[in-house]
Design an enzyme around this catalytic site. Structure first.
Site, short mmCIF file in Angstrom:
data_model
loop_
_atom_site.label_atom_id
_atom_site.label_comp_id
_atom_site.label_asym_id
_atom_site.label_seq_id
_atom_site.Cartn_x
_atom_site.Cartn_y
_atom_site.Cartn_z
CE LYS A 58 -2.84 2.32 3.04
NZ LYS A 58 -3.93 2.74 4.16
CD GLU B 79 -6.38 8.27 10.07
OE1 GLU B 79 -6.16 7.59 10.52
OE2 GLU B 79 -6.27 9.26 9.78
CD GLU C 198 -7.24 3.03 1.40
OE1 GLU C 198 -6.88 3.81 2.04
OE2 GLU C 198 -7.77 2.41 1.05
CD GLU D 48 -10.67 8.05 -0.77
OE1 GLU D 48 -9.48 7.93 0.28
OE2 GLU D 48 -10.49 7.12 -1.70
#
Length: 420
Positions: A179, A224, A268, A406
């Site tokens: 990733k 986050e 992910e 996104e």
């Protein structure tokens, strides 16, 4: 001097006083002056500050260690009278760290801090030991609206960035890594100098469940939480896997269900959770890592989310824990060293403090550090200009056009906050 060698920074000796107050605005951001305001607010609680009692600018491979050493020296020498006695009262610093070792990082101790927590509001004054500060008269300020904002491509056009995503997918399917998180920027230009308090107010109102922040021209509302340390409890909220909301509740519920089943997004997300859990484990005597994520609903997007929690087994401060976590798979990739090298090779821009830790810490080492997402950096040379940032996690199943969409969705909070 190499970037990995330690740097000595002299910490000043400060006198600090925190006391409960009543005559303050319902919105902490109302007290920010036009220039130099610092902010960390969520659901009406948090801190705002202004003035500079102490400041550290640092970069290099030891930037976290240099910052923690400076903070320890500063707190050890300070004379503190704290009549409030909650996390965030007493001596507090705001901070923002670069994504890479070369990017600039900063810690700031304001002269005045207004804090609120669970219905209690206080004011902290910070001054040199040779000059005792009087309690300030708190006033409110009205920000100037931002008009006629235009947007332009940053380092890459959307088409170019999609090509970079395609190259990353090729590297992943070729077995180089699992990733990588790729970012892009957008340039916002207003008709007049941007009053940062205007987008801050709009972000805090539109995204109350996010952490709205302002540190040295970097502003945003991030969902986050990298790490919180409070009285021995360590928590982290991991986000990875995103889908855009439509505004139709029934359709969005169906989209949330599809996100929770998406093998690409679950893959992910798993990388990101494991990255955080592995980094925190040495600092915890027990941990809770949920097996499955939940869907976090924000006004513009939905994320797969996991809350990791642990009980501290050592004296690592909130900033020390943030240093151990950065960069996590959520904003870099897996394996992290390979992903970091690939970002440097193909991303084509300097992130600065975007996707680095941003937050605050008190003298006890308690505090909150988030990842600087959904944010923009004011241009110090052009007050009408800002760089806005967004990123996306790329795995083997990623579609370049979908990843571009996104990032466009993630740019919406800052774009709307700057609108008139």
């Amino acid at each position: 001097m190499s970037l990995s060698e330690p740097v000595r920074h002299q910490a000043p000796r400060l006198v600090v006083r925190s006391q409960v107050v009543d005559d303050v605005s319902a919105h902490l951001l109302d007290h920010l002056p036009a220039e130099g305001g610092l902010a960390w607010v969520r659901r009406g609680d948090g801190h705002v500050g202004w003035g500079v009692a102490a400041r550290l600018d640092v970069a290099g491979g030891n930037r976290f260690q240099d910052a923690m050493r400076w903070w320890q020296e500063l707190t050890s020498a300070a004379v503190v009278r704290d009549d409030v006695g909650v996390p965030g009262s007493g001596l507090v610093c705001f901070g923002s760290f670069g994504f890479t070792d070369q990017d600039p990082s900063i810690l700031v101790v304001p002269e005045i801090i207004v804090g609120r927590r669970a219905g209690t509001t206080w004011v902290t004054t910070v001054s040199p030991a040779s000059s005792l500060a009087a309690a300030p008269e708190l006033v409110t300020h009205k920000p100037s609206p931002v008009y006629d904002v235009t947007f332009a491509d940053g380092a890459r056009t959307g088409t170019d960035w999609s090509s970079i995503v395609a190259e990353a997918v090729r590297r992943i399917t070729g077995g180089e890594l699992d990733k990588v998180v790729l970012a892009r920027d957008l340039i916002a230009i207003a008709a007049q100098p941007i009053d940062l308090r205007w987008p801050l107010h709009r972000l805090a109102t539109s995204y109350p469940n996010c952490w709205t922040f302002s540190v040295d021209g970097l502003i945003g509302a991030t969902p986050e939480l990298l790490v919180r340390r409070e009285k021995g409890l360590i928590t982290s909220r991991v986000l990875a896997g995103t889908i855009r909301r439509t505004g139709d509740d029934a359709h969005d519920l169906a989209l949330a269900a599809s996100l929770a089943r998406s093998s690409k997004d679950l893959e992910e997300h798993e990388y990101a959770v494991r990255s955080v859990a592995d980094a925190l484990e040495p600092h915890c005597k027990s941990m809770n890592v949920p097996e499955t994520p939940f869907v976090l609903h924000l006004p513009n997007v939905m994320h797969l989310a996991t809350d990791v929690a642990g009980v501290a087994n050592n004296g690592a401060s909130a900033l020390g824990l943030a240093a151990a976590l950065h960069p996590s798979a959520a904003i870099c990739g897996t394996p992290t060293p390979v992903a970091r090298d690939l970002i440097g090779e193909i991303e084509g821009m300097q992130r600065g403090r975007f996707s680095g830790p941003v937050g605050w810490m008190d003298a006890a080492g308690d505090g909150e550090w988030c990842i600087a997402l959904r944010c923009g950096q004011a241009d110090p040379e052009n007050p009408r200009r800002m760089r806005l940032f967004a990123g996306a996690g790329i795995v083997a199943g990623s579609n370049p056009d979908a990843e571009l969409a996104e990032t466009n969705a993630k740019l919406v909070p800052m774009r709307d906050a700057l609108g008139d």
